[in-house]
Design a protein around this motif. Sequence first.
Motif, short mmCIF file in Angstrom:
data_model
loop_
_atom_site.label_atom_id
_atom_site.label_comp_id
_atom_site.label_asym_id
_atom_site.label_seq_id
_atom_site.Cartn_x
_atom_site.Cartn_y
_atom_site.Cartn_z
N PHE A 1 0.81 -1.03 0.07
CA PHE A 1 -0.15 0.20 -0.43
C PHE A 1 0.75 0.86 -0.32
CE2 PHE A 1 -2.19 3.42 2.39
CZ PHE A 1 -3.28 3.24 1.30
N ARG A 2 0.76 1.88 -0.84
CA ARG A 2 0.98 4.13 -0.68
C ARG A 2 0.92 4.36 -0.04
NH1 ARG A 2 4.16 6.88 -6.01
NH2 ARG A 2 2.78 8.38 -5.74
N ALA A 3 1.41 5.19 1.15
CA ALA A 3 1.32 5.75 1.90
C ALA A 3 1.55 7.39 1.39
CB ALA A 3 1.34 5.21 3.41
N ASP A 4 0.49 8.53 0.66
CA ASP A 4 1.05 9.41 0.44
C ASP A 4 0.83 10.13 1.28
OD1 ASP A 4 1.70 9.06 -2.69
OD2 ASP A 4 -0.49 8.42 -2.36
N TYR A 5 1.51 11.11 1.97
CA TYR A 5 1.53 12.52 2.65
C TYR A 5 -0.13 13.36 2.76
CZ TYR A 5 1.94 16.22 5.38
OH TYR A 5 2.26 17.39 6.58
N SER A 6 0.92 13.42 0.84
CA SER A 6 -0.52 14.54 0.21
C SER A 6 -1.80 14.25 0.87
CB SER A 6 -0.08 14.56 -0.92
OG SER A 6 -1.00 13.29 -1.60
N TRP B 1 -3.33 12.62 3.03
CA TRP B 1 -3.17 12.52 5.00
C TRP B 1 -3.65 14.04 5.40
CZ3 TRP B 1 -2.43 8.72 8.80
CH2 TRP B 1 -2.62 9.39 10.15
N ARG B 2 -2.54 14.81 4.75
CA ARG B 2 -3.04 16.74 5.06
C ARG B 2 -4.53 16.47 4.66
NH1 ARG B 2 -0.18 19.59 1.30
NH2 ARG B 2 0.07 21.82 3.16
N ASP C 1 -5.24 -5.76 3.83
CA ASP C 1 -5.99 -5.01 2.93
C ASP C 1 -6.04 -2.76 3.52
OD1 ASP C 1 -6.89 -6.56 1.36
OD2 ASP C 1 -8.44 -7.16 2.57
N CYS C 2 -5.43 -2.79 2.91
CA CYS C 2 -5.30 -0.88 3.35
C CYS C 2 -6.58 -0.19 2.41
CB CYS C 2 -4.13 -0.90 3.70
SG CYS C 2 -2.68 -1.14 4.15
N THR C 3 -6.94 0.95 4.09
CA THR C 3 -8.08 1.87 2.62
C THR C 3 -7.54 3.26 3.04
OG1 THR C 3 -9.35 1.14 3.73
CG2 THR C 3 -9.30 -0.03 1.98
N TRP C 4 -8.66 4.65 2.23
CA TRP C 4 -7.74 5.94 2.85
C TRP C 4 -10.06 5.94 3.45
CZ3 TRP C 4 -3.95 8.20 4.46
CH2 TRP C 4 -2.75 7.71 3.59
N ILE C 5 -10.26 6.26 4.59
CA ILE C 5 -10.77 6.40 5.40
C ILE C 5 -10.65 8.37 5.96
CG2 ILE C 5 -12.65 6.47 6.71
CD1 ILE C 5 -12.61 4.11 5.31
N SER D 1 0.91 17.04 12.50
CA SER D 1 -0.19 16.00 11.62
C SER D 1 0.61 15.20 11.21
CB SER D 1 -0.86 16.68 10.77
OG SER D 1 -2.06 15.81 10.03
N PHE D 2 1.92 16.18 10.15
CA PHE D 2 3.23 15.25 9.69
C PHE D 2 3.32 14.32 10.58
CE2 PHE D 2 7.51 15.53 8.95
CZ PHE D 2 7.69 14.83 7.76
#
Length: 285
Positions: free
Chosen positions: A140-145, A147-148, A159-163, A174-175
């Motif tokens: 899974f690619r975790a983009d800081y953009s 997250w921001r 399994d990873c998903t953005w919520i 936060s960073f």
Amino acid sequence: MSLHLYSLLFFILTACGSKAEQVTDEIPESIVETEVLVNPKGKTVAERFLPPKGFTRATPAENSFSAYLQNFSLKPHGAQVHYYNGAVKPNDNIYDAVLDIDVGKRDLQQCADAVMRLRAEYLFEQKRYDAIHFNFTSGFRADYSKWRQGYRVQVKGNDCTWIKKAAASTSYTSFKDYLQVVFTYAGTISLEKEMKAVSMDDLQIGDVFIKGGSPGHAVIVVDMVTNDKTGEKLFLLAQSYMPAQEIQILKNPMNPGISPWYSTNFSGPLFTPEWTFQRSHLKRF
């Protein structure tokens, strides 16, 4: 005189109780000379560890990752490495200096995590937020953009998903929360796959010796000097380790005469105080 002959001469003079001749108009007061000049008052990597005679420090492009590492702040000379829980790491001929950056309060920022931390801090400082991303071991690619924008990673098994869970934030706090998640789910296995292989002949500051595994290990090149006549390169290595600990400049157990510098002319494995690497383990972001 070659680097290796100089090492031999220094050893003989020391064993006989003599002092190597000092050139007072070249060596500032309070700087210690063996073969390597160490300036106890130096506040950065480049200020603390001066090039051996015949070597010239690399001059990276302004605002580059290489320049960022070369000018990274160090804790005062003689500082001890601390674990995440505040305990002191015994310095059994392992490190020569400590980078002035926190390790956190959890057992997370270990070897590959320290490399990712330095890379991410550099990009954050440059406001290159879209360039900050790391892969989890699952792929899974975790983009800081992302997250921001207030999205958080939901992990269920592999399994990873953005919520969407929080308000958008560009704060440093936060960073660092983002990095804690990265450190939890990424490591040497994932980072090794992300990076590209490079040749020792093309060594640059910011390159990483990394061996993926459980456990694996990673150390990062934070400075480099070149012999003006032979082209030989010397480099400094930094690491964190297990359990999570402050990032440290490593001593060179293979050649104490030039420690903490390492030479690209080593034959066989690259021995560091707590891990052994091969030339093929050299990678780059």
